[in-house]
Motif scaffolding. Structure first.
Motif: not given
Length: 183
Positions: A6-7, A181-183, A39-43
């Motif tokens: 994620l940028i 929703s797509s991730r 979300h990026a932190r969670e994944t």
């Protein structure tokens, strides 16, 4: 770890109400960027915060060391997240971004931030040219009114024009809800 980064491009205080270069719908864009950041932190996606400074005492905004050049607290970096300083619209130009992504095996980038017509456009095109699969979350980006040759262009139309130019050839352009929703 994933192959996605994620940028977050230039989500800095000068772009918000009371700043030196206010953008239209920046609060909404920042809110969506914060959701994507969470979300990026969670994944476990790599997170890169791009911080722009214009190295001139005459800069209209993002003056080095100014409060306006600070990253907005709603998307503030946490320990272990990359923060890269840039001085040009293209986040790859004369920065360590390419080396940082390559060292982690990143092949996909998700781009959010500001301004749609400048740094988002330049960074997205550069990422695609470098071979990354690029996703731009359009409602996590913001634009500013523009003017050319006596024609005033409202920010919403500027944003739409730039997103349409990026969509397909340079990036997959989606909204925040569909992205999450797509991730």
């Amino acid at each position: 770890m994933t192959d996605t980064a994620l940028i977050l491009v230039d989500i800095q205080k000068d772009y918000f109400d009371g700043g030196r270069w206010t953008l239209s719908r920046m609060d909404e864009a920042c809110g969506n960027a914060a959701r994507i950041l969470a979300h990026a932190r969670e994944t476990g996606d790599m997170i890169v915060h791009i911080h722009h400074e214009i190295p001139s005492d005459d800069a209209p905004f993002f003056r080095p060391g100014s409060e306006g050049a600070e990253i907005h607290p709603n998307v503030a970096p946490q320990s272990g997240e990359e923060v890269i300083l840039k001085h040009k619209p293209n986040s790859f130009l004369n920065t360590r971004l390419q080396d940082t992504l390559s060292s982690r095996g990143i092949t996909n980038v998700v781009i959010v931030g500001a301004m749609s017509q400048m740094c988002i456009d330049a960074t997205t095109r550069a990422a695609a040219d470098l071979g990354y699969k690029v996703t731009v979350v359009h409602d996590a980006c913001a634009a500013r009114d523009a003017e050319f040759d006596g024609v005033a262009v409202p920010a919403a139309q500027v944003h739409a024009a730039f997103m349409s130019g990026l969509s397909g050839t340079y990036a997959t352009v989606v909204d925040c809800e569909n992205f999450l929703s797509s991730r």
